[in-house]
Design a protein around this motif. Structure first.
Motif, PDB file in Angstrom:
ATOM      1  N   ARG A   1      -7.154   3.269   4.684  1.00  0.00           N
ATOM      2  CA  ARG A   1      -7.257   2.948   3.258  1.00  0.00           C
ATOM      3  C   ARG A   1      -7.197   1.449   2.970  1.00  0.00           C
TER       4      ARG A   1
ATOM      5  N   ILE B   1      -2.858  10.161   2.853  1.00  0.00           N
ATOM      6  CA  ILE B   1      -2.626   8.738   2.613  1.00  0.00           C
ATOM      7  C   ILE B   1      -3.948   8.012   2.386  1.00  0.00           C
TER       8      ILE B   1
ATOM      9  N   VAL C   1       0.550   4.248  -2.754  1.00  0.00           N
ATOM     10  CA  VAL C   1       0.445   5.676  -2.432  1.00  0.00           C
ATOM     11  C   VAL C   1       1.525   6.454  -3.169  1.00  0.00           C
TER      12      VAL C   1
ATOM     13  N   GLU D   1       0.831  -1.208   0.000  1.00  0.00           N
ATOM     14  CA  GLU D   1       0.000   0.000   0.000  1.00  0.00           C
ATOM     15  C   GLU D   1       0.865   1.258   0.000  1.00  0.00           C
TER      16      GLU D   1
ATOM     17  N   VAL E   1       0.165  12.623  -5.120  1.00  0.00           N
ATOM     18  CA  VAL E   1       0.018  12.244  -3.716  1.00  0.00           C
ATOM     19  C   VAL E   1       1.406  12.061  -3.100  1.00  0.00           C
TER      20      VAL E   1
ATOM     21  N   GLY F   1      -6.851   9.015   1.251  1.00  0.00           N
ATOM     22  CA  GLY F   1      -7.550   9.331   0.005  1.00  0.00           C
ATOM     23  C   GLY F   1      -8.649  10.350   0.238  1.00  0.00           C
TER      24      GLY F   1
END
Length: 171
Positions: free
Chosen positions: A152, A99, A56, A52, A62, A101
């Motif tokens: 997330r 992170i 990201v 993950e 981001v 979203g």
């Protein structure tokens, strides 16, 4: 602070390598929230966290913001951690939200940040970072990473399946 593509790569590696510290905080936070809301929340394995982190940082817009917040929190300190000092909390909340979203996850991550932050040992966080036991942003950084990624990542029952509130445009 100057953020370059190399800075983003360096922060990506640092966040990814932080799994041994962040994942236990993340899982502890999930456990606390699960008990509070009377639900079971799946634990997150270090490899799932690392995947993950990669996801990201794969989104450049981001990644640059996450890298900047991480870098700021890693270096952030204030003499005596003055009781009115709040920028570490602000940066932690924003990092968690970035992170996680978009809404509603970003708002949930901000709230979760405060839950995680109350259970992170500041001195242990700073020591594990190699920054020494006085860095004001170290505990907020670990709490933000835990809150953002726990929000997330899958594992919450309410996020599994279709929402009962979705409107079918054809029907």
């Amino acid at each position: 602070m100057r953020v370059t593509p190399q800075t983003v790569r360096d922060e990506h590696a640092w966040v990814r390598d932080r799994a041994d510290v962040v994942v236990p905080v993340l899982n502890d936070t999930r456990d606390r929230l699960g008990r509070r809301f009377e639900t079971t929340v799946d634990e997150v394995a270090p490899d799932a966290y690392r995947r993950e982190v990669d996801a990201v940082f794969a989104d450049g817009a981001v990644a640059v913001n996450v890298a900047a917040c991480v870098g700021l929190l890693r270096d952030l300190d204030v003499a005596g951690d003055y009781p009115g000092f709040v920028v570490d909390e602000v940066l932690g909340r924003e990092l968690a939200a970035t992170i996680a979203g978009g809404r509603p996850l970003s708002l949930l991550a901000q709230a979760t940040f405060h839950v995680a932050d109350t259970h992170v040992d500041r001195d242990a966080a700073a020591e594990a970072d190699g920054a020494g036991a006085g860095t004001a942003g170290a505990d907020d950084l670990d709490a933000a990473l835990a809150a953002g990624f726990q929000t997330r990542l899958p594992g919450w029952n309410w996020r599994e399946g279709e929402s009962p509130f979705a409107v079918d445009a054809d029907g």
